[in-house]
Design a protein around this motif. Structure first.
Motif, PDB file in Angstrom:
ATOM      1  N   SER A   1      49.888  20.243  35.352  1.00 31.99           N
ATOM      2  CA  SER A   1      50.246  21.624  35.128  1.00 31.99           C
ATOM      3  C   SER A   1      49.006  22.442  34.874  1.00 31.99           C
ATOM      4  N   LEU A   2      48.875  23.431  35.425  1.00 32.70           N
ATOM      5  CA  LEU A   2      47.715  24.159  35.485  1.00 32.70           C
ATOM      6  C   LEU A   2      47.497  25.034  34.182  1.00 32.70           C
ATOM      7  N   THR A   3      46.215  25.301  33.383  1.00 34.03           N
ATOM      8  CA  THR A   3      46.138  26.073  32.148  1.00 34.03           C
ATOM      9  C   THR A   3      45.355  27.127  32.793  1.00 34.03           C
ATOM     10  N   PRO A   4      46.090  28.444  32.731  1.00 34.19           N
ATOM     11  CA  PRO A   4      45.320  29.713  33.341  1.00 34.19           C
ATOM     12  C   PRO A   4      44.061  29.967  32.837  1.00 34.19           C
ATOM     13  N   LEU A   5      43.452  29.745  31.507  1.00 36.49           N
ATOM     14  CA  LEU A   5      42.365  29.924  30.954  1.00 36.49           C
ATOM     15  C   LEU A   5      40.976  29.389  31.609  1.00 36.49           C
TER      16      LEU A   5
END
Length: 126
Positions: A69-73
């Protein structure tokens, strides 16, 4: 000298690339758990290089826990790419990823043709 660690995830013939905030693609760094939510298991050191005052250690990981899952920061995209596909996005690679790509591809092909050699690579923490 600064140091960087890459944790390259491999699934079959595909490698995980992270699209950074500037739009370039790169191999994940040692903060992979924070970036994509994965915990790598027994990464093996593939090689070490020096570039622009950085000592870069590159590890290949065949096993991990967690859900991707991608961490937007930290990143704006991610994807699994074969080596030929990575070469097609060469202009979109980060400078450091582009710099080591040829050497990385050579080593991956070498170890794939010599499977016993994978076992002899140094594990992180050993």
């Amino acid at each position: 000298m600064q140091s960087a660690i890459w944790a390259i995830l491999r699934e079959g013939n595909r490698f995980l690339l992270i699209q950074q905030a500037d739009g370039t693609w790169a191999f994940p760094d040692d903060k992979i758990e924070n970036t994509v939510g994965l915990l790598v298991i027994k990464p093996r050191r593939l090689f070490q290089t020096h570039l622009d005052g950085q000592d870069v250690q590159v590890f290949v990981c065949h096993k991990w826990f967690g859900e991707l899952s991608l961490t937007p920061l930290d990143a704006i995209g991610l994807g699994w790419f074969t080596l030929p596909e990575i070469y097609t996005i060469e202009r979109s690679l980060s400078p450091l990823t582009n710099y080591v790509l040829l050497y990385f591809a050579y080593l991956i092909q070498h170890y794939d043709m010599n499977p016993d050699a994978w076992e002899k690579l140094e594990r992180l923490g050993d």
